[in-house]
Structures are given as C-alpha cells and as structure tokens.
Write a protein that holds these residues in place. Structure first.
Motif, PDB file in Angstrom:
ATOM      1  N   GLY A   1       0.815  -1.207   0.000  1.00  0.00           N
ATOM      2  CA  GLY A   1       0.000   0.000   0.000  1.00  0.00           C
ATOM      3  C   GLY A   1       0.845   1.251   0.000  1.00  0.00           C
ATOM      4  O   GLY A   1       2.070   1.199   0.189  1.00  0.00           O
ATOM      5  N   PRO A   2       0.217   2.399  -0.213  1.00  0.00           N
ATOM      6  CA  PRO A   2       0.967   3.662  -0.234  1.00  0.00           C
ATOM      7  C   PRO A   2       1.440   4.060   1.157  1.00  0.00           C
ATOM      8  O   PRO A   2       0.807   3.739   2.164  1.00  0.00           O
ATOM      9  N   VAL A   3       2.557   4.764   1.211  1.00  0.00           N
ATOM     10  CA  VAL A   3       3.078   5.359   2.446  1.00  0.00           C
ATOM     11  C   VAL A   3       3.013   6.870   2.245  1.00  0.00           C
ATOM     12  O   VAL A   3       3.880   7.458   1.602  1.00  0.00           O
ATOM     13  N   LEU A   4       1.962   7.482   2.769  1.00  0.00           N
ATOM     14  CA  LEU A   4       1.700   8.893   2.504  1.00  0.00           C
ATOM     15  C   LEU A   4       2.434   9.783   3.500  1.00  0.00           C
ATOM     16  O   LEU A   4       2.345   9.573   4.714  1.00  0.00           O
ATOM     17  N   LEU A   5       3.149  10.766   2.960  1.00  0.00           N
ATOM     18  CA  LEU A   5       3.856  11.756   3.768  1.00  0.00           C
ATOM     19  C   LEU A   5       3.645  13.127   3.147  1.00  0.00           C
ATOM     20  O   LEU A   5       3.374  13.231   1.939  1.00  0.00           O
ATOM     21  N   PRO A   6       3.769  14.197   3.939  1.00  0.00           N
ATOM     22  CA  PRO A   6       3.760  15.532   3.331  1.00  0.00           C
ATOM     23  C   PRO A   6       4.832  15.629   2.254  1.00  0.00           C
ATOM     24  O   PRO A   6       5.919  15.051   2.385  1.00  0.00           O
ATOM     25  N   ALA A   7       4.527  16.345   1.180  1.00  0.00           N
ATOM     26  CA  ALA A   7       5.428  16.395   0.030  1.00  0.00           C
ATOM     27  C   ALA A   7       6.837  16.847   0.421  1.00  0.00           C
ATOM     28  O   ALA A   7       7.843  16.283  -0.046  1.00  0.00           O
ATOM     29  N   ALA A   8       6.931  17.873   1.286  1.00  0.00           N
ATOM     30  CA  ALA A   8       8.244  18.375   1.685  1.00  0.00           C
ATOM     31  C   ALA A   8       9.015  17.322   2.474  1.00  0.00           C
ATOM     32  O   ALA A   8      10.228  17.138   2.282  1.00  0.00           O
ATOM     33  N   THR A   9       8.332  16.602   3.368  1.00  0.00           N
ATOM     34  CA  THR A   9       8.983  15.557   4.158  1.00  0.00           C
ATOM     35  C   THR A   9       9.475  14.437   3.257  1.00  0.00           C
ATOM     36  O   THR A   9      10.606  13.956   3.396  1.00  0.00           O
ATOM     37  N   ALA A  10       8.629  13.998   2.337  1.00  0.00           N
ATOM     38  CA  ALA A  10       9.020  12.925   1.426  1.00  0.00           C
ATOM     39  C   ALA A  10      10.216  13.327   0.578  1.00  0.00           C
ATOM     40  O   ALA A  10      11.131  12.531   0.344  1.00  0.00           O
ATOM     41  N   SER A  11      10.237  14.576   0.116  1.00  0.00           N
ATOM     42  CA  SER A  11      11.341  15.050  -0.724  1.00  0.00           C
ATOM     43  C   SER A  11      12.662  15.021   0.044  1.00  0.00           C
ATOM     44  O   SER A  11      13.692  14.573  -0.484  1.00  0.00           O
ATOM     45  N   GLU A  12      12.639  15.482   1.297  1.00  0.00           N
ATOM     46  CA  GLU A  12      13.869  15.480   2.097  1.00  0.00           C
ATOM     47  C   GLU A  12      14.324  14.050   2.407  1.00  0.00           C
ATOM     48  O   GLU A  12      15.515  13.749   2.411  1.00  0.00           O
ATOM     49  N   LEU A  13      13.360  13.175   2.656  1.00  0.00           N
ATOM     50  CA  LEU A  13      13.700  11.790   2.971  1.00  0.00           C
ATOM     51  C   LEU A  13      14.327  11.104   1.756  1.00  0.00           C
ATOM     52  O   LEU A  13      15.329  10.377   1.885  1.00  0.00           O
ATOM     53  N   VAL A  14      13.776  11.344   0.582  1.00  0.00           N
ATOM     54  CA  VAL A  14      14.346  10.771  -0.644  1.00  0.00           C
ATOM     55  C   VAL A  14      15.757  11.320  -0.882  1.00  0.00           C
ATOM     56  O   VAL A  14      16.663  10.583  -1.293  1.00  0.00           O
ATOM     57  N   ALA A  15      15.964  12.613  -0.615  1.00  0.00           N
ATOM     58  CA  ALA A  15      17.293  13.198  -0.788  1.00  0.00           C
ATOM     59  C   ALA A  15      18.309  12.529   0.144  1.00  0.00           C
ATOM     60  O   ALA A  15      19.464  12.279  -0.246  1.00  0.00           O
ATOM     61  N   ALA A  16      17.893  12.236   1.375  1.00  0.00           N
ATOM     62  CA  ALA A  16      18.795  11.555   2.312  1.00  0.00           C
ATOM     63  C   ALA A  16      19.120  10.148   1.830  1.00  0.00           C
ATOM     64  O   ALA A  16      20.268   9.681   1.939  1.00  0.00           O
ATOM     65  N   VAL A  17      18.129   9.449   1.284  1.00  0.00           N
ATOM     66  CA  VAL A  17      18.363   8.098   0.769  1.00  0.00           C
ATOM     67  C   VAL A  17      19.342   8.152  -0.405  1.00  0.00           C
ATOM     68  O   VAL A  17      20.258   7.318  -0.523  1.00  0.00           O
ATOM     69  N   LYS A  18      19.176   9.132  -1.286  1.00  0.00           N
ATOM     70  CA  LYS A  18      20.085   9.266  -2.423  1.00  0.00           C
ATOM     71  C   LYS A  18      21.523   9.502  -1.961  1.00  0.00           C
ATOM     72  O   LYS A  18      22.479   8.975  -2.550  1.00  0.00           O
ATOM     73  N   GLU A  19      21.678  10.304  -0.915  1.00  0.00           N
ATOM     74  CA  GLU A  19      23.020  10.561  -0.397  1.00  0.00           C
ATOM     75  C   GLU A  19      23.625   9.281   0.178  1.00  0.00           C
ATOM     76  O   GLU A  19      24.826   8.992  -0.026  1.00  0.00           O
ATOM     77  N   ALA A  20      22.818   8.478   0.874  1.00  0.00           N
ATOM     78  CA  ALA A  20      23.316   7.216   1.414  1.00  0.00           C
ATOM     79  C   ALA A  20      23.716   6.271   0.283  1.00  0.00           C
ATOM     80  O   ALA A  20      24.758   5.597   0.360  1.00  0.00           O
ATOM     81  N   LEU A  21      22.925   6.207  -0.784  1.00  0.00           N
ATOM     82  CA  LEU A  21      23.277   5.349  -1.925  1.00  0.00           C
ATOM     83  C   LEU A  21      24.509   5.877  -2.638  1.00  0.00           C
ATOM     84  O   LEU A  21      25.314   5.098  -3.162  1.00  0.00           O
ATOM     85  N   SER A  22      24.668   7.203  -2.666  1.00  0.00           N
ATOM     86  CA  SER A  22      25.866   7.782  -3.263  1.00  0.00           C
ATOM     87  C   SER A  22      27.108   7.348  -2.496  1.00  0.00           C
ATOM     88  O   SER A  22      28.158   7.050  -3.086  1.00  0.00           O
TER      89      SER A  22
ATOM     90  N   SER B   1      26.850  14.243   7.821  1.00  0.00           N
ATOM     91  CA  SER B   1      26.358  15.123   8.884  1.00  0.00           C
ATOM     92  C   SER B   1      25.246  16.048   8.408  1.00  0.00           C
ATOM     93  O   SER B   1      24.321  16.352   9.159  1.00  0.00           O
ATOM     94  N   GLN B   2      25.314  16.512   7.164  1.00  0.00           N
ATOM     95  CA  GLN B   2      24.313  17.466   6.673  1.00  0.00           C
ATOM     96  C   GLN B   2      23.273  16.804   5.774  1.00  0.00           C
ATOM     97  O   GLN B   2      22.077  16.911   6.017  1.00  0.00           O
ATOM     98  N   SER B   3      23.727  16.117   4.733  1.00  0.00           N
ATOM     99  CA  SER B   3      22.792  15.574   3.757  1.00  0.00           C
ATOM    100  C   SER B   3      21.931  14.447   4.313  1.00  0.00           C
ATOM    101  O   SER B   3      20.816  14.233   3.851  1.00  0.00           O
ATOM    102  N   ILE B   4      22.445  13.720   5.301  1.00  0.00           N
ATOM    103  CA  ILE B   4      21.655  12.622   5.878  1.00  0.00           C
ATOM    104  C   ILE B   4      21.142  13.014   7.262  1.00  0.00           C
ATOM    105  O   ILE B   4      19.946  13.214   7.461  1.00  0.00           O
ATOM    106  N   ARG B   5      22.068  13.153   8.222  1.00  0.00           N
ATOM    107  CA  ARG B   5      21.630  13.467   9.586  1.00  0.00           C
ATOM    108  C   ARG B   5      20.906  14.806   9.653  1.00  0.00           C
ATOM    109  O   ARG B   5      19.869  14.935  10.307  1.00  0.00           O
ATOM    110  N   GLY B   6      21.454  15.821   9.001  1.00  0.00           N
ATOM    111  CA  GLY B   6      20.851  17.154   9.074  1.00  0.00           C
ATOM    112  C   GLY B   6      19.430  17.181   8.542  1.00  0.00           C
ATOM    113  O   GLY B   6      18.536  17.778   9.146  1.00  0.00           O
ATOM    114  N   ARG B   7      19.211  16.540   7.395  1.00  0.00           N
ATOM    115  CA  ARG B   7      17.870  16.533   6.802  1.00  0.00           C
ATOM    116  C   ARG B   7      16.860  15.850   7.726  1.00  0.00           C
ATOM    117  O   ARG B   7      15.768  16.370   7.973  1.00  0.00           O
TER     118      ARG B   7
END
Length: 366
Positions: free
Chosen positions: A264-285, A336-342
C-alpha cells in the motif's frame, strides 16, 4: 465533470422563481405602495439583473470567476435600496415590505457556492446590514429571523459546496490515476514483448562474451531495471499535499540497488518525502563511492505505528563510527548534513550500524 453544476443550476432557478415571487408581492400590495410605478421600475431592474446573472451562472466563466458573485452582491444591495423608489424610508421602518423579498438571498448562495463557507457568511452579513439599515435599529427583533436564515443558508450551502469541490478533485485524481495505470499496463505489455526481451538478451550475450561487451551488458541490465520500474503498475496515490513515498523511491532501483516497499501507499507531506528521498540518495551515493565496486544495496520502507522507517543497507567493506566522525571534522558533510541534518530537521532520528567487512546500514525514522 463539475460536481457543483447542479448547485449553480439550482441557484438560477432560485433567482427566477424568487423574482416571480417579488413581482407577485408587488401585485398583491399594489394599493398600499406609495409609488407603484417606482416598484415596477425596481422589478424591471431586478428582472434584467436576474437574466444577466442567470446567464453568467449558467456558463463556465461565471462559475469559475468569483467576481460575478461579488457584482451580484453589490447589485442586489442596490436593488434593496431601490425600494425607496416605491416606498418612503419612514414607511419601510414602520412595517412596509422591502420589495426584493427572498430574491435578495441570491448572492448569498452564489458566494457560498463559489467561495465556500466564508463567502456565504460574507454575503449573508452584507445583505443583513443592508436590511438593517433600511428597517432601522429599532426593528432588529423583526428581522432577526431573516438574518438567521441568511446566515444558516450561507453556512450550509458553503459547507456543501466545499465538500463537493473536494470530492470533485479527488474524483479527477482517481480518474487520472486509473487512466495512467491502464496506459502504463498497455505500454508495459508492448515493452515486455519487445524492448525488455532485447535488453535481457543483450545482457546475457554480453556477459557470455566478456571483455568490452561486459560493459554493454551492464548498461543493458541497468536500463532493463529502469524500464521495469517505470512501467510498474503501482498507482499514483496522494491526498492533498501528501504523496506516496514508495513511488518516489522505486525509481532508485538499479542492478545493484533493490528497493522494497509495502503493497500500500506510504503517505507523507510532500516536503517531508522530498527530504527523505534526498537523504536516501546521499546514502546510496556513499555506497557507490566508498562501499566497493561490487557492493550491492537494499532500500527497505516500513510503516511502524506513527513512524516511517527507511533502511539503507549495503554489503560493502564497511567502516567505523570513528571514521564517520573524522570525516565530519575534516569537512566532508555528506553524512552530517545531507543525511543526519535533513532527518533531524524533520524531527526524525538517524541510526547507523557499520563495521569493517560487515557493510553499513542506515536507519532513518520520521
């Protein structure tokens, strides 16, 4: 499809019927009107505006543009004061009727439909003030029931219109999602029968040949995963400003990154989801840069009560918490910033488990 259209049609009927009632009221009180032909002139103005406003509310422009409802309010107040053409102010305050009668409630309903509850209450308050100015402060008790009816009408119709408008938006979103899903399924069948089979064949043959063909095989494998993710039948689900986190994370899948999400869907506010995806991308990087050339990664999304947990795990060479801290001191701010900070800015928590030779696992909770 406009779910509010029946309300607009009902408003047009209301304006016409109440104008007829106003004319009938003038006819029945003809002998008691001081200036009968002033009343006829007033009815003529009301009739012309009824035709104009009814036409406006019958077309898309009038229903979409709230200026017509505000003009309707102004003209209606003017028509109420036009009763002075037929009756002196003294007679009105002594009990003579305001000839607009129920017709004056038209802009209240129009504003309620176009602007919701607040518009309806604004219209009701304006008509009530105009009525009070004609009747006089000494007759407040006599018009109190009229004021109450206007306020209730504005409130109820405004609430109904707002509810129907939201229902219409959800219906349009559902229809769009259904259409997109159907088209995606149609395309996926064609792609599966053609492009995906070719890419799979290139991957197998390139791996078997080796050498320079191996790079071609890896590219084909990556494109195959990207196409399969793109053609996923998962519907685009959202509510207002909330989006499905899973749809944002699925495109991150590659031949070396597997994304696992709930059904099923995991609904989050758009801003929260965007920051969470950015943190995941940094971890994969970081996996790509530091975990080793053969490292694989897994992204797992879970809902645990009121929390959303995203885990990013790899089977790379790993590191130590001391090295992560030293990287922060040395000015490398990816962790520290891209993952923890976000995540901290979102009010969440970040946990990391790592050791040499055991890979690294990030756990992001929001």
């Amino acid at each position: 499809m406009d779910l509010l259209q029946p309300l607009w049609r009902a408003l047009v009927v209301f304006r016409v019927v109440t104008w007829v009632f106003a004319g009938f009221g003038v006819w029945t009180r003809w002998d008691g009107i001081v200036h009968p032909y002033g009343a006829v002139l007033q009815l003529a103005v009301m009739g012309v505006w009824t035709a104009v406003s009814s036409y406006g509310y019958s077309i898309r422009w009038g229903r979409r543009n709230t200026r017509l409802a505000f003009v309707d309010l102004i003209v209606t107040v003017g028509c109420m004061y036009a009763t002075l053409w037929a009756q002196p102010l003294v007679d009105i305050r002594a009990g003579a009727s305001v000839l607009t009668s129920v017709w004056a409630a038209g802009p209240v309903l129009a504003l309620a439909i176009s602007r919701g509850r607040d518009g309806g209450l604004l219209g009701a308050a304006t008509i009530s003030v105009a009525l009070l100015s004609l009747r006089g402060i000494d007759n407040v008790s006599k018009i109190l029931s009229n004021v109450q009816l206007l306020l209730v009408a504005g409130l109820v119709v405004g609430y109904a219109a707002t509810t129907m408008r939201r229902a219409g938006e959800r219906l349009r979103s559902a229809i769009a999602a259904e259409s997109a899903t159907a088209e995606r399924l149609r395309l996926s069948r064609s792609i599966h029968d053609g492009v995906l089979q070719v890419l799979a064949q290139v991957q197998r043959r390139g791996t078997a040949i080796g050498g320079e063909a191996l790079e071609l095989a890896e590219l084909a494998a990556e494109q195959e995963v990207a196409l399969r993710t793109l053609m996923s039948p998962r519907p685009a689900v959202g509510e207002g400003d909330r989006v499905d986190l899973c749809r944002l994370l699925l495109p991150l899948a590659t031949t070396r990154v597997e994304v696992v999400v709930p059904a099923g869907p995991v609904l989050l506010p758009a801003a929260t989801a965007s920051e969470l995806v950015a943190a995941v991308k940094e971890a994969l990087s970081n996996v790509t840069k530091h975990a080793g050339p053969d490292a694989r990664a897994w992204v797992v999304v879970e809902e645990v009560g009121e929390e959303v947990v995203v885990s990013i795990r790899d089977d790379g060479i790993g590191t130590t918490p001391a090295r992560l801290e030293q990287a922060r001191v040395d000015g490398h701010l990816g962790v520290s910033q891209s993952i923890r900070g976000r995540i901290t800015d979102l009010g969440g928590t970040v946990t990391v488990h790592t050791a040499p030779g055991e890979g690294t696992e990030w756990e992001l909770k929001v």
